[in-house]
Every structure is written in C-alpha cells, then in structure tokens.
Design a protein around this motif. Structure first.
Motif, mmCIF file in Angstrom:
data_model
loop_
_atom_site.group_PDB
_atom_site.id
_atom_site.type_symbol
_atom_site.label_atom_id
_atom_site.label_comp_id
_atom_site.label_asym_id
_atom_site.label_seq_id
_atom_site.Cartn_x
_atom_site.Cartn_y
_atom_site.Cartn_z
ATOM 1 N N PHE A 172 0.851 -1.188 0.000
ATOM 2 C CA PHE A 172 0.000 0.000 0.000
ATOM 3 C C PHE A 172 0.884 1.235 0.000
ATOM 4 C CE2 PHE A 172 -4.585 0.277 0.610
ATOM 5 C CZ PHE A 172 -4.962 -1.060 0.635
ATOM 6 N N ARG A 173 0.437 2.257 -0.694
ATOM 7 C CA ARG A 173 1.020 3.580 -0.518
ATOM 8 C C ARG A 173 -0.122 4.583 -0.559
ATOM 9 N NH1 ARG A 173 5.822 6.887 -3.700
ATOM 10 N NH2 ARG A 173 6.160 8.379 -2.034
ATOM 11 N N ILE A 174 -0.386 5.202 0.559
ATOM 12 C CA ILE A 174 -1.490 6.137 0.694
ATOM 13 C C ILE A 174 -0.937 7.557 0.623
ATOM 14 C CG2 ILE A 174 -3.416 6.870 2.131
ATOM 15 C CD1 ILE A 174 -3.174 4.106 3.545
ATOM 16 N N VAL A 175 -1.429 8.309 -0.332
ATOM 17 C CA VAL A 175 -0.950 9.675 -0.538
ATOM 18 C C VAL A 175 -2.012 10.650 -0.052
ATOM 19 C CG1 VAL A 175 -0.184 11.365 -2.235
ATOM 20 C CG2 VAL A 175 0.336 8.950 -2.562
ATOM 21 N N VAL A 176 -1.646 11.482 0.915
ATOM 22 C CA VAL A 176 -2.570 12.502 1.407
ATOM 23 C C VAL A 176 -1.850 13.834 1.479
ATOM 24 C CG1 VAL A 176 -3.973 10.881 2.729
ATOM 25 C CG2 VAL A 176 -2.029 11.979 3.817
ATOM 26 N N GLY A 177 -2.598 14.906 1.564
ATOM 27 C CA GLY A 177 -2.011 16.233 1.646
ATOM 28 C C GLY A 177 -2.245 16.841 3.012
ATOM 29 N N SER A 178 -1.203 17.389 3.599
ATOM 30 C CA SER A 178 -1.342 17.984 4.926
ATOM 31 C C SER A 178 -2.257 19.199 4.915
ATOM 32 C CB SER A 178 0.033 18.379 5.475
ATOM 33 O OG SER A 178 0.671 19.276 4.595
ATOM 34 N N MET A 179 -2.492 19.780 3.747
ATOM 35 C CA MET A 179 -3.387 20.932 3.631
ATOM 36 C C MET A 179 -4.700 20.562 2.943
ATOM 37 S SD MET A 179 -1.994 23.479 5.139
ATOM 38 C CE MET A 179 -2.818 24.923 4.474
ATOM 39 N N ASP A 180 -4.910 19.277 2.738
ATOM 40 C CA ASP A 180 -6.173 18.807 2.178
ATOM 41 C C ASP A 180 -7.161 18.651 3.324
ATOM 42 O OD1 ASP A 180 -8.313 17.589 0.987
ATOM 43 O OD2 ASP A 180 -7.294 15.697 0.580
ATOM 44 N N THR A 181 -8.129 19.544 3.412
ATOM 45 C CA THR A 181 -9.065 19.505 4.534
ATOM 46 C C THR A 181 -10.465 19.084 4.105
ATOM 47 O OG1 THR A 181 -9.522 21.887 4.300
ATOM 48 C CG2 THR A 181 -7.763 21.229 5.812
ATOM 49 N N PHE A 182 -10.585 18.505 2.921
ATOM 50 C CA PHE A 182 -11.867 17.927 2.542
ATOM 51 C C PHE A 182 -12.165 16.718 3.429
ATOM 52 C CE2 PHE A 182 -14.701 15.196 0.088
ATOM 53 C CZ PHE A 182 -15.704 16.107 -0.239
ATOM 54 N N GLN A 183 -11.107 15.962 3.713
ATOM 55 C CA GLN A 183 -11.191 14.877 4.681
ATOM 56 C C GLN A 183 -10.014 15.015 5.632
ATOM 57 O OE1 GLN A 183 -12.579 10.711 4.106
ATOM 58 N NE2 GLN A 183 -10.424 10.221 4.089
ATOM 59 N N PRO A 184 -10.220 14.801 6.928
ATOM 60 C CA PRO A 184 -9.115 14.975 7.876
ATOM 61 C C PRO A 184 -8.020 13.941 7.670
ATOM 62 C CG PRO A 184 -10.998 13.950 8.950
ATOM 63 C CD PRO A 184 -11.465 14.377 7.583
ATOM 64 N N ALA A 185 -6.782 14.368 7.879
ATOM 65 C CA ALA A 185 -5.648 13.454 7.721
ATOM 66 C C ALA A 185 -5.738 12.280 8.678
ATOM 67 C CB ALA A 185 -4.346 14.215 7.935
ATOM 68 N N SER A 186 -6.412 12.466 9.798
ATOM 69 C CA SER A 186 -6.496 11.390 10.794
ATOM 70 C C SER A 186 -7.167 10.145 10.226
ATOM 71 C CB SER A 186 -7.253 11.867 12.035
ATOM 72 O OG SER A 186 -8.582 12.230 11.720
ATOM 73 N N THR A 187 -8.061 10.315 9.260
ATOM 74 C CA THR A 187 -8.733 9.150 8.679
ATOM 75 C C THR A 187 -7.739 8.264 7.930
ATOM 76 O OG1 THR A 187 -10.858 10.298 8.507
ATOM 77 C CG2 THR A 187 -10.519 8.401 7.060
ATOM 78 N N SER A 188 -6.894 8.875 7.104
ATOM 79 C CA SER A 188 -5.896 8.090 6.376
ATOM 80 C C SER A 188 -4.814 7.566 7.307
ATOM 81 C CB SER A 188 -5.272 8.940 5.265
ATOM 82 O OG SER A 188 -6.197 9.174 4.221
ATOM 83 N N ILE A 189 -4.489 8.319 8.347
ATOM 84 C CA ILE A 189 -3.494 7.854 9.312
ATOM 85 C C ILE A 189 -4.020 6.628 10.054
ATOM 86 C CG2 ILE A 189 -2.294 8.468 11.448
ATOM 87 C CD1 ILE A 189 -2.136 11.339 10.336
ATOM 88 N N ALA A 190 -5.281 6.658 10.446
ATOM 89 C CA ALA A 190 -5.876 5.496 11.105
ATOM 90 C C ALA A 190 -5.937 4.302 10.163
ATOM 91 C CB ALA A 190 -7.272 5.846 11.613
ATOM 92 N N LEU A 191 -6.248 4.555 8.887
ATOM 93 C CA LEU A 191 -6.267 3.493 7.885
ATOM 94 C C LEU A 191 -4.901 2.829 7.779
ATOM 95 C CD1 LEU A 191 -7.441 1.955 5.399
ATOM 96 C CD2 LEU A 191 -6.818 3.962 4.029
ATOM 97 N N ALA A 192 -3.861 3.658 7.675
ATOM 98 C CA ALA A 192 -2.503 3.123 7.556
ATOM 99 C C ALA A 192 -2.106 2.354 8.804
ATOM 100 C CB ALA A 192 -1.528 4.263 7.300
#
Length: 509
Positions: free
Chosen positions: A474-494
């Motif tokens: 897996f490689r999950i790419v998120v943006g620290s300034m992407d606030t459409f969805q909170p980063a915590s969701t992808s962090i919990a997923l990972a």
C-alpha cells in the motif's frame, strides 16, 4: 522514520502496467474452437482483430484495445467496460526499462470522482486522474517489482497513463457505475458499493484472460484519487471477500480471484460513516460559536471520536505503543497525527529560502516551531494547525443535516433520493433536547439496505476482521493541507493496515 508512516505520502507520481499477447500468439481458429470462443463472451480473444496501432512520437507507439465489456450480464455496458494500452515493443518481443511481455505488471487506473459513475478514460485524456503517487522499478535479478521507489516527481501533467506507456508500462483504464448512473427507466443502478463490484469484476476479467495477456496478472496495481482512491483502497482490502460474491455472480463476472498486488490511493475518501467524528475532532475548533446547533453537533461528534479510535486497537508498529485517545480527545493517537504533520512541515520548510522561512515561522509560531540545528519542524497544537489549514466543509461534512453532501447521494435505493446513513446527529440532538431538529436533520434508524451499503464500502471493517485478502503493498498519498477529509482518517487506515495485515513497504515524504 516510523514504520507506519511508510504508508503515507505527501507526494506526487504513480504508475504501473499490464501487457497483451498480439494476435500472432492466438489459439487455433478451427471452426469448433471458434464457436466455443464466441460462446465465451469473457474471452479476450474475441477482440483480437480490434487492436489499433497508435503512432506517437512523444510517448512511443502503442496498441489500443478499447470498450471491452468485462462482465457477461452488464447493467450498463458504457460504464462496465475497460481499455487496454500496450507499448508496441511488446508485440514485437522487445523490452522497455527491463520489462518484457512476460514480466510487466498491470497499472489499473480507477478514474472515479465523488463516487459518481466513470467511463473508462482514454489514453491522453485524463487516464491518470492525478499526479501519480507510486512509481515502480523492476529488479531483473529477483523478478520483483519495487513499489516503494519514490520518483516521477518531474511529471507535472495529470495524464500518468501516457507517461506509463512511455516508460514501458501497459495501462488498463476501467469504468464503473456510481451514484448517478441510471437505467433506461430512470432508476438508479450504481448506489453504494456497485462501483466496487464492477471494479472487482474487471480484475477477475484480467485474471480470467491471463493466458492470453502479456505480463503478470499477479502484479495488478490499482491507482485512484479521492473517491477513486477509496475504491482502490477497498480493492486492496476486500480481496476475494464472500460479501461481494452474489453481486459478482449476478453480473456474470468471471469465476476468478479479485485480490490485487498493490494499492496506491491518493486522498482516499474512506470510512465515511465515521468521517464526521474525525472531522470535528480535527476541525471542530473552527465552528462558528454563534451557531448553537452547529456547536452542539460538532462537540457531540468530536466527543464520540475517542471511543471509535480506541475500538480499532491500533498499534504504533515502530514502538509497539497503543494509539489511543482520552475522553478529551488528547492522547497517543493525537501525538502520532501531530508527528506525521510535523514530518510534512519539515519537508516543506526545508525547501524555503531563509527570508521566506523566517516570515512563515513568525506568522505561524502559535502552532509550529522550527529547530534550525536539526532542520526539523514540530506541529505542537492541533487547533492552530486546523486554523492554518482551514475548514472546507459544514457541520457535519459527510452526513449533512440538509442531505446536501455527496455521501448522502452515494448510498440509497434505486429511487435516487438522498439519504442519511448515520444516526449520530439524531442521537446528539435528542440528548440535547432538540427533538424537532433531530427528526428534521437526521434519522433515528438507518435502513437495512443503506446499512449494508455502508458496511461493504468501508475498508476498516475488512482490515479488522481479517476475512479478506489484503494487497501486499500500500502507498497512501494525502495532503497535509487537504481539509476535505481529515488526515487522521488516512493515518488510522494506515495504522490499521500495519496492525492487522502483512502489507509491506510504503513511504511518507
């Protein structure tokens, strides 16, 4: 760098490939075999005369096979079809960048946005959906594909498909139904997990035809952005689950496996049934204090988030520490989120010149610090970060009280009506004495249909229960300034992937 953080990347490029055997390699065309072939509607040899050579000086010549329906009983052929693009060299027995017709992996492009229906993209017309999040290199000695190699940062165009062909990859773009697709009578046919079932059927189609496909169908790598990223995540976490089998059989999908080798989602909109809790935990401090109802809802949702996080049983793979939250929302999981944001800030600030850096730090000193000796940043205040990033959505953002959110349209029946898919707001407002508002803005009970759609469209359910086959990488790419969805969701997923599965190698940059 922490082991878990290899699952996240604030980064750029993604690619991979698949290849096809030319007509010259086809089976004998004697009459009896031809009749059997025509009856086997899923056999790709039915399309061997449809390949078209495309001459392209920029990315190299390639063969295209488009509009291939991948199920025997399609609901909508326009959406349930795929395209395949093969570098011409492979039809001639050649190799590109170490790949051959026998070793090339498959790049499976999911070009979905907002959980809407998507027609398979054509090469050179958005077949990459976003700057890629994963690159691959071949190891000729081991025969393995390295999916952790960072790179392709020079690709500025969003058409990763074209770049992939140029680099020797074969691209498969795939269409699927979505929340807005309808039958001739106007009824909706793509609600909930229908698009995911379609994508699984497409994976099965490729495996079913593996003897007539160049490349290794055990090296299928899926890529997608936003809702497409969510579907890619689900492909990587629900492989061969029995939950989808009856729906696949109804479509006439091939009797094959649907697990994938690697998943590279970008900004995946996942775990939507708990997304409102996560959002208010991270961005609740930005709610207008004069809007009493919104404050009550936001605080109530944020207060539910610790129990949800604690129910996941997440572990920091590097330290072995449990990732949890106290009732007030603080705890090791919050520290972990801040640490990941700090690494992102470090990478950003290191690129600034001294004058710009000083100005940035002065402007954001209430939540961000910088150690000039170690060249590292520390994000130490969640509310300060939230204020800097800004809030993009209302309260709540996913299961909106006025049914205006995309998620409200994602679930539901064939009538296409927008629906509530959680009871959180109802429970919060009832507890606060807002009975009339609770009945107007939420629901006391989610229908069995919607509940099933929610369950089958959340990858966390399958990661935790271990009933499905998970992608190796897996490689999950998120943006620290992407606030459409909170980063915590992808962090919990990972974190869940590392806690519960054997998924390997990904990175954060």
């Amino acid at each position: 760098m922490r082991k878990l953080k290899r699952f996240l990347a604030f980064a750029t490029a993604l690619t991979l490939l698949l290849l096809m055997v030319p007509a010259a390699y086809a089976f004998s065309s004697e009459e009896s075999e031809q009749t059997a072939l025509e009856e086997d509607v899923l056999n790709i040899l039915n399309h061997e005369e449809e390949w078209v050579l495309v001459e392209n000086e920029e990315i190299g010549d390639y063969y295209a096979l488009e509009g291939i329906v991948y199920v025997a009983n399609p609901v909508d052929e326009e959406y349930e079809s795929l395209n395949i693009y093969v570098p011409a060299a492979y039809f001639e027995g050649g190799s590109i960048n170490g790949y051959t017709a026998e070793t090339a992996p498959i790049m499976f492009v999911v070009n979905v946005g907002g959980y809407a229906g998507s027609i398979a993209a054509t090469l050179g017309n958005g077949s990459g959906v976003e700057p890629a999040s994963l690159s691959a290199s071949s190891d000729e000695a081991s025969g393995e594909t390295d999916v952790s190699t960072p790179g392709l940062s020079e690709v500025s165009d969003d058409d990763v498909g074209s770049y992939s062909v140029q680099m020797g990859y074969v691209v498969v773009t795939v269409g699927c139904r979505g929340r807005d697709t309808t039958n001739e009578d106007g009824s909706y046919n793509g609600k909930g997990f229908a698009g995911l079932v379609d994508l699984k059927a497409a994976i099965r189609y490729l495996r079913y035809n593996s003897e007539n496909l160049c490349g290794d169908t055990e090296k299928i790598i899926a890529v997608g952005h936003s809702a497409g990223g969510a579907l890619v995540t689900l492909l990587g976490t629900t492989g061969n689950s029995e939950d989808y089998e009856s729906y696949l059989q109804e479509l006439g999908a091939a009797d094959e496996r649907d697990d994938i080798y690697a998943a590279a989602p970008s900004c995946p909109i996942t775990d939507m049934d708990n997304g409102d809790l996560a959002y208010e935990w991270m961005f609740g401090s930005l709610v207008d204090e004069t809007d009493t109802l919104s404050v009550i809802i936001s605080e109530g949702l944020a207060a539910m988030y610790p129990a949800y996080i604690n129910s996941l049983g997440l572990i920091d793979a590097e330290t072995g520490e449990a990732l949890t939250l106290e009732e007030d929302g603080t705890g090791s999981f919050q520290d972990y989120v801040l640490a990941i944001l700090s690494e992102s800030a470090t990478e950003y600030l290191k690129e600034l010149d001294e004058e710009t850096l000083d100005a940035y730090l002065a402007e954001n000193e209430d939540w961000l610090s910088w150690d000039s000796e170690t060249q590292t940043a520390t994000v130490y205040d969640m509310d300060g970060y939230a204020a800097h990033a800004g809030r993009m959505s209302g309260v709540p953002p996913f299961d909106a009280i006025d049914l205006s959110a995309t998620a409200n349209w994602t679930y539901g029946d064939t009538d296409g009506e927008y629906v509530h898919f959680t009871t959180y707001v109802y429970d919060i407002l009832m507890a606060a004495g807002y009975t009339e508002e609770a009945e107007a803005y939420s629901t006391a009970e989610v229908s069995e249909l919607v509940a099933e759609q929610v369950r089958l469209l959340n990858p966390m359910n399958y990661i935790l229960d271990g009933t499905a086959d998970t992608a190796t990488y897996f490689r999950i790419v998120v943006g620290s300034m992407d606030t459409f969805q909170p980063a915590s969701t992808s962090i919990a997923l990972a974190a869940a992937l590392e806690t519960y599965t054997v998924t390997q190698r990904s990175s954060i940059t």
